[in-house]
Design a protein around this motif. Structure first.
Motif, PDB file in Angstrom:
ATOM      1  N   ALA A 116       9.018  16.378  -3.051  1.00  0.00           N
ATOM      2  CA  ALA A 116       8.464  16.710  -1.459  1.00  0.00           C
ATOM      3  C   ALA A 116       7.533  15.547  -0.585  1.00  0.00           C
ATOM      4  O   ALA A 116       7.690  14.887   0.370  1.00  0.00           O
ATOM      5  N   ILE A 117       6.402  15.255  -1.868  1.00  0.00           N
ATOM      6  CA  ILE A 117       6.095  14.505  -1.315  1.00  0.00           C
ATOM      7  C   ILE A 117       6.204  13.602  -1.208  1.00  0.00           C
ATOM      8  O   ILE A 117       6.037  12.173  -0.052  1.00  0.00           O
ATOM      9  N   LEU A 150       5.943  10.645   1.946  1.00  0.00           N
ATOM     10  CA  LEU A 150       6.120   9.075   1.930  1.00  0.00           C
ATOM     11  C   LEU A 150       6.828   8.258   2.761  1.00  0.00           C
ATOM     12  O   LEU A 150       6.608   7.255   2.868  1.00  0.00           O
ATOM     13  N   THR A 151       7.977   8.101   1.677  1.00  0.00           N
ATOM     14  CA  THR A 151       9.290   7.517   2.371  1.00  0.00           C
ATOM     15  C   THR A 151       9.362   7.363   3.761  1.00  0.00           C
ATOM     16  O   THR A 151       9.789   6.564   3.970  1.00  0.00           O
ATOM     17  N   GLY A 157       1.644   9.260  -4.906  1.00  0.00           N
ATOM     18  CA  GLY A 157       2.109  11.152  -5.130  1.00  0.00           C
ATOM     19  C   GLY A 157       2.048  11.933  -5.755  1.00  0.00           C
ATOM     20  O   GLY A 157       1.457  12.988  -6.259  1.00  0.00           O
ATOM     21  N   GLY A 158       3.537  11.248  -6.592  1.00  0.00           N
ATOM     22  CA  GLY A 158       3.970  11.552  -8.132  1.00  0.00           C
ATOM     23  C   GLY A 158       2.732  11.923  -8.902  1.00  0.00           C
ATOM     24  O   GLY A 158       2.178  12.459  -9.876  1.00  0.00           O
ATOM     25  N   PHE A 203       0.738  -0.902  -0.082  1.00  0.00           N
ATOM     26  CA  PHE A 203      -0.093   0.377   0.009  1.00  0.00           C
ATOM     27  C   PHE A 203       0.980   1.395  -0.268  1.00  0.00           C
ATOM     28  O   PHE A 203       0.672   2.378  -0.585  1.00  0.00           O
ATOM     29  N   LEU A 204       2.018   1.591   0.697  1.00  0.00           N
ATOM     30  CA  LEU A 204       2.980   2.442   0.879  1.00  0.00           C
ATOM     31  C   LEU A 204       3.690   2.726  -0.696  1.00  0.00           C
ATOM     32  O   LEU A 204       4.261   3.528  -0.741  1.00  0.00           O
ATOM     33  N   GLY A 205       4.242   1.859  -1.077  1.00  0.00           N
ATOM     34  CA  GLY A 205       4.233   1.334  -2.207  1.00  0.00           C
ATOM     35  C   GLY A 205       3.797   2.343  -3.303  1.00  0.00           C
ATOM     36  O   GLY A 205       4.051   2.928  -3.883  1.00  0.00           O
TER      37      GLY A 205
END
Ligand SMILES: Nc1ncnc2c1ncn2[C@@H]1O[C@H](COP(=O)(O)OP(=O)(O)OP(=O)(O)O)[C@@H](O)[C@H]1O
Ligand SMILES: Nc1ncnc2c1ncn2[C@@H]1O[C@H](COP(=O)(O)OP(=O)(O)OP(=O)(O)O)[C@@H](O)[C@H]1O
Ligand SMILES: [Mg+2]
Ligand SMILES: [Mg+2]
Lengths: 322, 268, 286, 268, 286
Positions: free
Chosen positions: E261-262, E266-267, E209-210, E201-203
């Motif tokens: 920045a986003i 998120l990372t 995000g981009g 999910f985070l991936g």
């Protein structure tokens, strides 16, 4: 590969042609007719040119292509030429095919709109590019405001769906489509008749080309103008090529386009009637510059004269007809 | 001890995996309520498969498994052969899981969890993550997780294999005590014959490929089992019998010679 | 060779035949039928919605009209589809290969990853429209190459991002094992990192497949083609300008159909490659 | 047997994990070439940690580990506590891995691999994937993988814990035979005291948290070890000593009472 | 409470202070310095390249000129950035939430997944340009909502795709465990599937995000109106129409800066959430 700016070649004695690319501002249509005609009928070839026409599109940035050398001549626009001077971009307008800008505003009939004043405060679908061209003029001269703007993506659906909105258009394009597809005749207001007077469908090139290779420029301008006379006379050869480049183009649209060009004197009006197609004058450039400067789009002290040169046009009708 | 009410009944159970391996063939077995049954058998003979099937994990190829009236798969606890801890949760949360799933509020569940952690000697590692544990500690966490619920049936798949003898012995005693207190039905897979005999009412010996029961040995000795039992001739006798059955079971299927020096001497 | 066989305990199946029957059978399987059923349902609702609300066809044409148009204009739409497909595939393969290579580079050292990952993000978040002229100028007048480059930029990032994540998610014990046996960087990559990253890489491909397609379409918007060698974007634009909305929807249908086909293929590929071991594809029996 | 040339020397080794757990404290130990050393100790005392550090996995907090001149970490084989098989490769390919990494062509490596698979009784499962194996079979595949290389040092972390007594006994014998043939240096972690005594020259008993050596018992008995040794008083004596040391080690740290019924009787 | 402590075997660290020092220290860590160094290098090369090749600023302005323009035009560009940020964030959060929900729905049954996944692909592969008019009509005059919808469509798919993959990749043994303890669907989801899917999910979020940002920009291209409440896309377009290429690049720089920045946020979020357990974030010690 035959970049004409590199060599100062004149019509080569051994018959080899100078390769030149002309970039248009849109998919091929009647408004580009003269250029296609010049290709189709061999006028360019007679002037020692091998011309490729490169179509533009909705998001194609022609000035950059011109300055980057991807095209040698580009179908420009009056206000664009002035802005280039402001930004120190060395491009120059060498001829103006359209004496009048075919930019129109379109409204539904029977909603009581007949003039620009009537559109004040009403929602209008305009493209993003309008913000740098006629919209500031409308704001300054007719009191239009930003919150009237709605995005226009060259799709008539939103306009047809809502009688309350007006939209921008191209004289020879949208009104006809509305008539054809929706079956009614819209109210059409030509901005050129309302004091918005840029030259359009011009021929632009880099200043260095004018400086280093004026002969090439002259030949291209002459041949293009001759192409336009020929197209107005008998559009068939040009239309063939247009349909080849833009298969979606149909004969009736082409016919309508040409009819509108003639009806409104887009190509042949004002000085063009005496000086020949492509004619430009200092006065006209100045008055347009004044309008834009007044609207706040351009600074008052801009040396607008750099935007154009009269060197290649105004030869008189006979010169082109001979 | 046992009232002879069947808790789990396997009838002609057959299990073939999709790759064609026949893990169990025609296995019939009845486990009575409150029995402590050990399963022993060569590696790969289907012990884990049987346990999983009893627990309702996976489908039978044929045959049936039935649960007694007073039993239900609901009150089941299972210690898997590998610890199967959630890597994203602390030891505490891992052990808490069954109670959370049963709907117990955390505050109510915590004392039980701490008790279970204490039982397996992991008090101090409640807040550790599984990756910070040694192999044996993971297994102990897994055992604690099985014990927090109040199961009526406990299925354990080699729970003590990764533990040192002393911890193992302690846990053996603990499980035995809990079992006699709570009247659990226990099915216990082990490789330690002495452990099996020491703990169970009944030792079932399986043979491999296809897995099947080759011996069903009742261990008739009273509980609580004392040190005396452990040194008795009876105990030795049982161990030897299980051992022999196991050797037989393996010699039948496996062509590699089995070392005969296996000492008959018991130990836990 | 006996050791490789498990015949005596394997239930006999006539393998080669069975496999083919299964494959054909797949077309009648729920995998295919379920989405088709839903598709029909959606079409029905769409049709009813259009009929009942009386929304004019120049805003939203009904499905029947769209399909009719599709059939009628197949002759012009299909060649356009092929061109878009060509751009999409070229860009997609380029993105898959380069994305994989970049991700591998990233995982060679934390330093490289930290230093260059932000630049991959920059590539992702730069609007194509703004840099298209530069690409065109740079590639002279090779329009096909320009289109491919644009689509490639759009498709690249998910592959880099997912594959990097996968390459960094290798099992700790296995990485110890490789370290122990003094595996070279290259061997670790080949035998450990790449197989372990495969599910993530394939997941990235599934995202990028669609993006390559949409990139190809957008690229055509910004790089401007037309005429005989134009793709679906041109058809969509022209249909839209000409208010031939049913035709536009027919072209859109082709685009999305192509997208679904690419997705289905990639999913099948993923299932095939992972079927032996990864939880997302293995059929578990207990 | 042993020529008293140090193979691995630990000097004041200390290992503290990032979470603060001190796994090893001031551990010094010299293992001679061709020795068979067993490590026993309570669960979580740091046996796996020591083995990993010896193998060069992980960093020391302080102290040093040195390898003898004739030894090198290159000729090392390791059996991990969990099988650590690659899920995407067949058993054959898993076992082949060390040879592949050493650059051996597949065709040359295959006979060795098949031999190792035969040794652990997995011939028929060469083409199976790890998920299709039972727990013990996975461990056996892992053992086979360690044996295919020609290691000079073999580190084994509870390799036989998941195996039945008979398979275990067979593998014990096999390892012992290979060891005496090939003059391996073996460090062997086990929870089975009897196995430790039966196999080793030397049994090292560790205590927990912080992990350290509490006893270093030389098993002075000739090889090959026979059934006789196993029933000898000496054997019993050694087993009892290890057991006692272990009990002591645990009683010091752990407050939970250790069951005292631990039988002194040996067994494998 | 004693059981929760490991004090006696923990090396004493003054915790709260240490943490803060560490956090500040992070800004001087390689994580930040490395990309900055590379960034400076890239700027240098860019600058030199522009100087040496003599490429005029209206084609490719040098970095110094771009930065000067950025500073000069900060007053108009920054408010535009804020508006784009607003659209991006709204669309991104909407995409994250809805993507997660859709993925959850998909994993409730293979049937649902098979039936509806193709439609998610359709959403992904439909060019915004083509459906923007419909969205605008549908949302009447709420331009902000229209922009958010467009950006949401662009950002949605990677989250759905990755999260579905994650939700389907749960460990077999753990799923058995949950089955055994008769966990309800909801509990399995909450305590097993969601945590297990978290890395995927985070991936997905990192990819989306981009995309949300680029979606916001593209949306403004096709649905924006300009004027006071216009975002960066409008600035880019206008700068491009006005041939103010340095200004266009300054706006692009802001876009990509926002993108980076986003991504960095998120990372960091990902590392924070996974630091305790997932191989991609855990610092292993052996
Ligand atoms: N998922 C599976 N797919 C195919 N075969 C399987 C699967 N799981 C187990 N098997 C096979 O079924 C047989 C029995 O396995 P099982 O795990 O029940 O053995 P076991 O008795 O528990 O062995 P061990 O003592 O080693 O744990 C083995 O031959 C194994 O290879
Ligand atoms: N990665 C880690 N992070 C933090 N602590 C760890 C880690 N690995 C091990 N430990 C701790 O170090 C100690 C020793 O662990 P180790 O695995 O060496 O024990 P062991 O002797 O092998 O135990 P077992 O017999 O149970 O396998 C344990 O207390 C454990 O909690
Ligand atoms: Mg098992
Ligand atoms: Mg260990």
């Amino acid at each position: 590969n035959g970049n004409p700016t590199a060599t100062n070649s004149s019509p080569s004695p051994n018959g080899s042609l100078d390769r030149v690319t002309y970039g248009t501002n849109w998919y091929a249509q009647a408004e580009h007719g003269g250029f296609y005609q010049a290709v189709a009928t061999g006028i360019y070839r007679d002037h020692g040119l091998d011309v490729t026409i490169r179509m533009g599109g909705p998001q194609v940035n022609g000035t950059q292509l011109l300055m980057g050398g991807a095209v040698d001549f580009f179908m420009g626009y009056g206000s664009d030429a002035l802005k280039a001077i402001q930004e120190n971009i060395p491009k120059v307008t060498v001829a103006a095919i359209f004496q009048k800008d075919p930019q129109v505003l379109i409204a539904h009939p029977d909603v009581g709109v007949s003039s620009l004043e009537d559109l004040r405060g009403k929602p209008i679908l305009v493209s993003a590019a309008a913000n740098t061209t006629y919209w500031p003029f409308l704001q300054a001269e007719f009191g239009f405001t930003d919150d009237q703007k709605r995005p226009y993506n060259f799709n008539l659906g939103p306009f047809l769906a809502d009688k309350g909105v007006a939209q921008q258009g191209y004289l020879s394009s949208e009104p006809y489509k509305i008539q054809k597809e929706a079956g009614f005749e819209p109210v059409v207001i030509l901005l050129a008749d309302q004091g918005y007077t840029p030259y359009s469908t011009t021929i632009e090139t880099r200043q260095e080309v004018v400086a280093n290779n004026p002969d090439l420029v002259q030949r291209f301008v002459d041949a293009s103008i001759k192409g336009w006379y020929s197209y107005l006379d008998n559009p068939e050869p040009g239309n063939q090529l247009i349909k080849q480049d833009n298969p979606e183009m149909t004969d009736d649209v082409l016919a309508n386009g040409l009819a509108k060009l003639k009806e409104y004197g887009i190509v042949l009006s004002g000085e063009a009637q005496s000086q020949g197609i492509g004619a430009m004058t200092d006065e006209r450039w100045q008055s347009f510059f004044d309008i834009m400067a007044q609207a706040g789009v351009l600074p008052q002290n801009l040396d607008y004269r750099q935007a154009y040169t009269l060197q290649f046009v105004n030869k008189g009708v006979d010169y082109y007809k001979s | 001890m046992s009232l002879e009410r069947p808790a789990i009944t396997l009838t002609h159970v057959r299990k073939a995996y999709a790759n064609g391996t026949v893990a169990l063939q025609d296995m019939s077995l009845t486990i009575q309520e409150s029995q402590f049954v050990s399963l022993v058998g060569p590696s790969g003979c289907g012990k884990s498969t049987v346990l999983r099937l009893m627990a309702g994990l996976g489908t039978l190829s044929s045959g049936s498994i039935e649960w007694g009236e007073h039993q239900s798969q609901r009150q089941l606890a299972f210690v898997f052969q590998d610890a199967a801890l959630m890597p994203w949760a602390t030891v505490l949360d891992n052990v808490l899981l069954p109670l959370k799933l049963a709907g117990q509020p955390r505050s109510k569940a915590l004392p039980t969890v701490r008790e279970a952690l204490h039982l397996v000697g992991l008090d101090r590692f409640a807040q550790s993550y599984p990756r910070e544990l040694s192999g044996g500690m993971k297994m102990r966490a897994s055992i604690a997780r099985a014990l927090v619920t109040q199961p009526s049936v406990l299925l354990m798949d080699e729970p003590f294999g990764a533990l040192d003898e002393i911890t193992r012995s302690k846990l053996n005693g603990d499980v035995l005590e809990l079992w006699s207190q709570k009247q659990w039905t226990v099915v216990f897979v082990t490789h330690n014959i002495y452990e099996a005999v020491y703990l169970s009412n009944r030792v079932i010996v399986m043979a491999a490929r296809p897995g099947r029961v080759v011996a069903d040995i009742a261990i008739d000795a009273p509980y609580p089992r004392t040190e005396e039992f452990r040194t008795s001739a009876l105990y030795n006798e049982y161990c030897r019998e299980v051992q022999d059955r196991l050797s037989e079971a393996m010699e039948v299927k496996q062509s590699t010679p089995v070392y005969s020096q296996v000492s008959p001497r018991p130990s836990i | 060779m006996d050791a490789e066989q498990k015949t005596w305990e394997t239930e006999n199946l006539p393998k080669p035949l069975g496999v083919w029957v299964k494959r054909l059978d797949k077309l009648r399987s729920p995998d295919v039928l379920a989405p088709l059923a839903v598709g029909l349902l959606v079409l029905l609702i769409w049709d009813l919605g259009v009929r009942i609300s009386g929304i004019p066809p120049y805003l939203l044409p009904g499905p029947i009209l769209v399909l009719q148009t599709l059939v009628r204009d197949w002759g012009t739409l299909f060649p356009a589809l092929l061109i878009t497909l060509q751009i999409t595939l070229t860009a997609f393969i380029a993105a898959a290969v380069s994305g994989l290579l970049i991700a591998i580079l990233f995982t060679q050292s934390k330093w490289i990853e930290r230093s260059f990952f932000p630049y991959a993000v920059i590539l992702q978040t730069t609007p194509i429209v703004a840099i298209a002229p530069l690409i065109i100028i740079w590639l002279k007048n090779n329009t096909f190459a320009a289109l491919v480059v644009c689509a490639w930029i759009v498709a690249l990032f998910p592959i880099i991002s997912n594959t990097t994540l996968g390459l960094n998610s290798i099992d700790h014990n296995l990485s110890n094992l490789f370290q122990l046996y003094r595996a070279s960087r290259w061997q670790t990559l080949l035998y450990l990192r790449l197989p372990a990253a495969m599910p993530y890489f394939l997941g990235g491909l599934r995202i990028s497949g669609g993006l390559a397609l949409i990139g190809a379409v957008v690229a055509e918007f910004v790089a401007g083609t037309g005429g005989a060698r134009s793709g679906l974007a041109y058809q969509i634009l022209m249909a839209s300008y000409n208010l031939q909305i049913p035709r536009m929807f027919a072209a859109l249908l082709m685009t999305t159909g192509l997208g679904v086909a690419i997705f289905a293929l990639l999913t099948a590929l993923s299932d095939f490659l992972l079927k032996n071991w990864h939880e997302s594809a293995v059929k578990r029996e207990n």
